[in-house]
Design a protein around this motif. Sequence first.
Motif, PDB file in Angstrom:
ATOM      1  N   ILE A 163       0.809  -1.209   0.000  1.00  0.00           N
ATOM      2  CA  ILE A 163       0.000   0.000   0.000  1.00  0.00           C
ATOM      3  C   ILE A 163       0.846   1.265   0.000  1.00  0.00           C
ATOM      4  CG2 ILE A 163      -0.332   0.313   2.504  1.00  0.00           C
ATOM      5  CD1 ILE A 163      -3.032   0.519  -0.258  1.00  0.00           C
ATOM      6  N   MET A 164       1.985   1.256   0.702  1.00  0.00           N
ATOM      7  CA  MET A 164       2.816   2.469   0.739  1.00  0.00           C
ATOM      8  C   MET A 164       3.415   2.767  -0.618  1.00  0.00           C
ATOM      9  SD  MET A 164       2.346   3.743   3.628  1.00  0.00           S
ATOM     10  CE  MET A 164       3.331   5.129   3.077  1.00  0.00           C
ATOM     11  N   ASP A 165       3.858   1.752  -1.335  1.00  0.00           N
ATOM     12  CA  ASP A 165       4.409   1.972  -2.673  1.00  0.00           C
ATOM     13  C   ASP A 165       3.353   2.564  -3.608  1.00  0.00           C
ATOM     14  OD1 ASP A 165       6.870   1.000  -1.920  1.00  0.00           O
ATOM     15  OD2 ASP A 165       6.521  -1.023  -2.699  1.00  0.00           O
ATOM     16  N   HIS A 166       2.132   2.036  -3.524  1.00  0.00           N
ATOM     17  CA  HIS A 166       1.048   2.556  -4.367  1.00  0.00           C
ATOM     18  C   HIS A 166       0.725   4.005  -4.006  1.00  0.00           C
ATOM     19  CE1 HIS A 166       0.251  -1.205  -6.338  1.00  0.00           C
ATOM     20  NE2 HIS A 166      -0.004  -1.830  -5.201  1.00  0.00           N
ATOM     21  N   LEU A 167       0.680   4.317  -2.721  1.00  0.00           N
ATOM     22  CA  LEU A 167       0.377   5.682  -2.302  1.00  0.00           C
ATOM     23  C   LEU A 167       1.463   6.644  -2.760  1.00  0.00           C
ATOM     24  CD1 LEU A 167      -1.013   5.032   1.292  1.00  0.00           C
ATOM     25  CD2 LEU A 167      -2.254   6.190  -0.551  1.00  0.00           C
ATOM     26  N   ARG A 168       2.734   6.269  -2.571  1.00  0.00           N
ATOM     27  CA  ARG A 168       3.822   7.155  -2.975  1.00  0.00           C
ATOM     28  C   ARG A 168       3.802   7.386  -4.487  1.00  0.00           C
ATOM     29  NH1 ARG A 168       7.064   3.266   0.212  1.00  0.00           N
ATOM     30  NH2 ARG A 168       7.267   4.059   2.347  1.00  0.00           N
TER      31      ARG A 168
END
Length: 320
Positions: free
Chosen positions: A308-313
């Motif tokens: 999820i963090m990679d997608h958000l960034r």
Amino acid sequence: DDAPQALVEGAYDYARKHKDHEIILVGIETDIRRILGRFDHKPKNISIEHASEVIGMGEKMDALKEKPNDSMNVCSKLVKVGKADAMVLCGNTGCSVAAAQLHLRRIPGVKRAGILTPLPNTNGLTWVCDCGANAVGKPEHLAQFAQMSSIFVKHYADNPAPRTGVLSIGSEDSKGDELTKETLALLKNIDLNLVGNIEGNHIFDDSVDVVVCDGFTGNVVLKATEGVAKLISGILKEELHGSPLTLLGGLFAKKAFKRLRERTHWSLVGGCLLLGVDGITIIGHGRSDRVAVASAMKQAARCIETNIMDHLRKEFAGLS
């Protein structure tokens, strides 16, 4: 409220079910070992990181500087340096939010972090942001909450086009205060599956997937929802025990009541993602029990597994 016992017990339950996940318990080591010692078997995937200081539920954010070795500070540092992939915090909410932002910072381009809370609807969950990280908000903050929440739900819940609404006192564009009106105007110029203004009842009828509001309003919605759920449960128990006939009927409906609890009880959700912080941070309820703690850990793991963090960034960088 029940730390460290509830945290240790919840982590123990989670560790036994997920033996391929590594659990780090952060707190006063002697207390943690004392509670773990009550179990016949300590899972090999649990380790301890000593944090010598404690910030109480009623302390102010200054305590983060006064007590740099408390568990919230230590947890945040573990995530910052990559020794942990996510953290679950069930203590002082203000200090939890501040510690995460102090050490992890925000995703580049994000102006405010918000608490993203899943609430039950007739067909699953509605995600509401912000539920208490910020007492007041600006239209640009709420617009970013809508963008980030949409990205989150898209990947976390495998929903390609989350329906997004602005919480207001009426569904017409003209309803609401200046904050909601300006937020709606901003969102009309953003590539989202925008429903428009929604009212409080729409959170629960599956007419929207993402709802944005200021943190004061969102926290009132959250606490009111918990209160109504507790009231209904109490009334139901009282009525079922009203006579032998209703008690017998309750026994026949026991499975239905269990499914109702699974769909609505906050402890089985566990916690809320602090959306916008550059690291997975799950904010748990102050009165979390072992069930809620294990559920919050499950939510954190889901965030890790869906990257999820990679997608958000990546996606937010393209939107901001």
